[in-house]
Design a protein around this motif. Structure first.
Motif, mmCIF file in Angstrom:
data_model
loop_
_atom_site.group_PDB
_atom_site.id
_atom_site.type_symbol
_atom_site.label_atom_id
_atom_site.label_comp_id
_atom_site.label_asym_id
_atom_site.label_seq_id
_atom_site.Cartn_x
_atom_site.Cartn_y
_atom_site.Cartn_z
ATOM 1 N N GLY A 99 3.783 3.176 -8.249
ATOM 2 C CA GLY A 99 2.676 2.345 -7.809
ATOM 3 C C GLY A 99 2.292 1.277 -8.795
ATOM 4 N N ILE A 125 -2.335 0.876 -5.656
ATOM 5 C CA ILE A 125 -1.602 1.388 -4.511
ATOM 6 C C ILE A 125 -0.473 2.265 -5.047
ATOM 7 N N THR A 149 1.919 6.124 1.518
ATOM 8 C CA THR A 149 1.493 4.989 0.701
ATOM 9 C C THR A 149 -0.023 4.929 0.806
ATOM 10 N N ASP A 150 -0.689 5.010 -0.340
ATOM 11 C CA ASP A 150 -2.141 5.145 -0.360
ATOM 12 C C ASP A 150 -2.794 4.145 -1.302
ATOM 13 N N ILE A 151 -4.005 3.719 -0.941
ATOM 14 C CA ILE A 151 -4.860 2.940 -1.829
ATOM 15 C C ILE A 151 -5.545 3.935 -2.762
#
Length: 178
Positions: A99, A125, A149-151
């Motif tokens: 990330g 991210i 996929t993450d914030i």
């Protein structure tokens, strides 16, 4: 405009090749007498405290970080980070995280000091995927886990010790809120 001869181009090419290597080896880029920016390379322990903590083991974490205005009261960071944690389930499965993040950084040691404590927070991210522990480029398909996929909201606290004009030693504790 005057044209450069071949020897000028050779010197520029050599300088272009050597400059990035020396900046990476030194740990920071010094501009003027105080650094306006530096590059940090680090590795450490990565673990999960919630969510995946029951199905992962502590693993290796790494980061490459650009720090802007490291000796000013307020600075910024931009970083690539990654981690590899063994995963319960398939025998050779691991959780790979890659990330990027950007942090606003409050430098607490006073402007220009050789010991620089700091705190920071920002946004980022992260992509997480299940890979083979033996070959991290082979993704493992399982019904139990899927890629994500993450914030995230990263927070950090640390200290940088400026040992010489070209070397900085630091310690950092970071937490990422997914």
């Amino acid at each position: 405009m005057k044209a450069m001869n071949v020897s000028h181009w050779k010197c520029l090419a050599l300088a272009g090749l050597l400059a990035p290597a020396s900046a990476f080896a030194q740990g920071r880029v010094v501009i003027d007498e105080e650094p306006d920016a530096m590059v940090q390379v680090g590795a450490g322990l990565n673990d999960f405290t919630t969510g995946l903590d029951d199905v992962t083991d502590p693993g290796l974490g790494w980061a490459v970080r650009a720090v802007f205005a490291p000796k000013n009261p307020l600075g910024m960071e931009a970083a690539y980070f990654g981690a590899l944690n063994d995963l319960a389930g398939p025998d050779d499965a691991a959780l790979m995280t890659n990330g990027g993040e950007a942090l606003l950084r409050a430098n607490l040691g006073g402007e220009g000091g050789d010991v620089q404590p700091y705190v920071g927070a920002g946004l980022g991210i992260a992509n997480q995927s299940i890979v083979s522990r033996d070959d991290a480029t082979d993704e493992i398909q399982t019904e139990q886990y899927s890629d994500s996929t993450d914030i995230l909201v990263p927070a950090a606290a640390g200290v940088d010790l400026y040992l010489a004009d070209t070397f900085t030693l630091g310690a950092r504790l970071g937490y990422k809120f997914y």
